[in-house]
Design a protein around this motif. Sequence first.
Motif, PDB file in Angstrom:
ATOM      1  N   GLU A  10      71.395 -34.941   9.399  1.00 55.18           N
ATOM      2  CA  GLU A  10      72.591 -35.485   8.752  1.00 55.18           C
ATOM      3  C   GLU A  10      72.219 -36.483   7.651  1.00 55.18           C
ATOM      4  OE1 GLU A  10      75.972 -36.367  11.367  1.00 55.18           O
ATOM      5  OE2 GLU A  10      74.923 -35.386  13.007  1.00 55.18           O
TER       6      GLU A  10
ATOM      7  N   THR B 164      77.716 -26.647   7.309  1.00 55.71           N
ATOM      8  CA  THR B 164      76.466 -27.300   6.886  1.00 55.71           C
ATOM      9  C   THR B 164      75.583 -27.591   8.093  1.00 55.71           C
ATOM     10  OG1 THR B 164      77.660 -28.344   5.070  1.00 55.71           O
ATOM     11  CG2 THR B 164      75.516 -29.286   5.640  1.00 55.71           C
ATOM     12  N   HIS B 165      76.219 -28.083   9.154  1.00 56.30           N
ATOM     13  CA  HIS B 165      75.470 -28.420  10.366  1.00 56.30           C
ATOM     14  C   HIS B 165      74.855 -27.162  10.985  1.00 56.30           C
ATOM     15  CE1 HIS B 165      74.301 -30.906  13.716  1.00 56.30           C
ATOM     16  NE2 HIS B 165      75.027 -30.237  14.582  1.00 56.30           N
TER      17      HIS B 165
ATOM     18  N   TYR C 145      75.236 -35.288   5.244  1.00 64.42           N
ATOM     19  CA  TYR C 145      76.549 -34.997   5.820  1.00 64.42           C
ATOM     20  C   TYR C 145      76.680 -35.787   7.112  1.00 64.42           C
ATOM     21  CZ  TYR C 145      74.217 -31.817   9.153  1.00 64.42           C
ATOM     22  OH  TYR C 145      73.418 -31.296  10.132  1.00 64.42           O
ATOM     23  N   GLU C 146      77.887 -35.879   7.663  1.00 61.34           N
ATOM     24  CA  GLU C 146      78.060 -36.588   8.935  1.00 61.34           C
ATOM     25  C   GLU C 146      79.205 -35.960   9.711  1.00 61.34           C
ATOM     26  OE1 GLU C 146      78.214 -40.860   8.691  1.00 61.34           O
ATOM     27  OE2 GLU C 146      78.106 -41.101  10.867  1.00 61.34           O
TER      28      GLU C 146
ATOM     29  N   THR D  52      81.717 -29.373   6.865  1.00 61.80           N
ATOM     30  CA  THR D  52      80.622 -30.094   7.511  1.00 61.80           C
ATOM     31  C   THR D  52      80.052 -29.277   8.660  1.00 61.80           C
ATOM     32  OG1 THR D  52      81.846 -32.097   6.987  1.00 61.80           O
ATOM     33  CG2 THR D  52      80.004 -32.334   8.481  1.00 61.80           C
TER      34      THR D  52
END
Lengths: 334, 334
Positions: free
Chosen positions: A198, A296-297, A203-204, A293
């Motif tokens: 992250e 992305t994760h 990203y978060e 997100t």
Amino acid sequence: MTGTDPTVTTLPGPDFAATFPGPFPAGPHSEHTERRLLGWLEEYPLLPSAKARGVLVNITSHGVSRTFPTADPDRLVLFAELLLWLTAFDDIHAEANAVGDPAALVDRTGELMLVLAGGDRPPASTPFPAALHDLLARFRARTGPAAYLRLAASLRDTLMALVWEAHHVARPEEVTLATYLAMRPHTVFIRTITAAAEIVLGYELTDAQRDLAPVRRLETAVSNLAGWINDLASYQREVARGPVQPLSLPTLLRARHGGTVEDAFARASTMCENEAATARQGITDLTRDRPSTLTTHARALEDIIRSFIWHTGHARYQEPGRRAAAPIPGRPGR
Amino acid sequence: MTGTDPTVTTLPGPDFAATFPGPFPAGPHSEHTERRLLGWLEEYPLLPSAKARGVLVNITSHGVSRTFPTADPDRLVLFAELLLWLTAFDDIHAEANAVGDPAALVDRTGELMLVLAGGDRPPASTPFPAALHDLLARFRARTGPAAYLRLAASLRDTLMALVWEAHHVARPEEVTLATYLAMRPHTVFIRTITAAAEIVLGYELTDAQRDLAPVRRLETAVSNLAGWINDLASYQREVARGPVQPLSLPTLLRARHGGTVEDAFARASTMCENEAATARQGITDLTRDRPSTLTTHARALEDIIRSFIWHTGHARYQEPGRRAAAPIPGRPGR
């Protein structure tokens, strides 16, 4: 549990061709990372031997360019330094060296805990605490409080798991399979790599996203795979160290189910393939919708798995006379 | 280092009359807290003996009403449960019981690490992991990610410090004073209490506020004071356990500076009084301006110190034949 023939050189390995087919993408910064790691190790001489330094810098820089192929070079270097720091600490102060003296490992991890806690610290006995202090300050400057605290939590858990491991590595027969499976993610650093993703990729997840069942399932599968792949790849190197069986998945599977080491490898390989299928399904599910997100994760976790598969082909696991599991079809040939 | 006369019953203690004069404010919820703690212990039977349960519930419920006199009753109970959980774990699995078997403590803390890490867990050997799981879920529901993670970090650090302590308690002469002073805040739970203050009282410092020199100085003074006060109060109880000198400030001061146990107590008392003066100055400085998060934090730390001073007068530290340091003038007479 002892008496395994150390001349056995080919054991069944998992096949990831269907779930994680190669070739795996690699980012363009591995040589830059390699140079920076060598420079950082001059500042913090974590590894006394030039040969160990060369091997570890090589696998780390090429590995991280596969872990995060799209990362910007500075963040990638920072992550590479953290991973190198963890691996060097494990090589020098934990693993085999802690067998005879777990109390010494407790002292070394105690010094690191004081760095993580951020208060005053007594003089340290090795360069590891100062190097950790440097790394933490730089991670902290690059992210928000919660992401930093999650990364630091993963490091604390790993230190505790290494201490746990050191207290059991001389007598693996006393460890249950369930406990081993729960501890293994923390000794293979996968939680730190996932927490770092992250920060490195910017990203978060929200807490609500983190708690979603598909996210947890995928993270669990990735964590298990990382440890099990590593166990299969390093098993014969660890057996060669002797005199006891390694505290490793094949050992625990034989203790639980009986059979030969080949049987244990076959069973572990099936476990890996099943977990890889779970992970692949999770990645597919989480990336089905429009980019977010969560996608992305999921993509980050996909690359993380690939880099673990890639690692098993590196010379670190392929020293002469200590061949690992049979080549894994899914990994790139090197 | 051995051979101290265990019949010595009065030793010099610190005087906090100038820095933390009593009487100390107590909140109105100690009886409510006491009832709730007893109920919680029926759900999680952490303490096998009814007597131990009674003493610990009593000191905890009356203590927390002094730690956070203005807290709302539900949050106070949650905090009290956490503190009771920590103290019970320390009493039962750490401290003297870990001397002969640090590996068992490593296994117990390993189980707790797995709870903190939040993944799957194997069956546990005691009620402590399930109780911790319950506490963490409730804290997490009551605060933001960073505050929760800071609280969890303090618990991880304490577990590591207890493991460190267990590996040294049989040979305190091998521990340097500097290392002991750095580790002590983590074994006395002050970092958890400080992290909990923000959740219990409903405020949150920014990272920039947390890093301010006066805030760090005050927190360091409070952390040191908590450990040292506790060491002086429990020293003779620990000496009575024998056979070695306790891993405690007076022992380390004698090892470093020589002299009698009275000399060590006099030196430790001066250290406490100096640290109390530093803390008082910090509280004065941080509360000089108009009310803010910083003044709330400084007042919370003031109450936390008061509760540590108050604790030393409780029966837990005053068992017959095991009297602690001479009464501390600043504390309320009870």
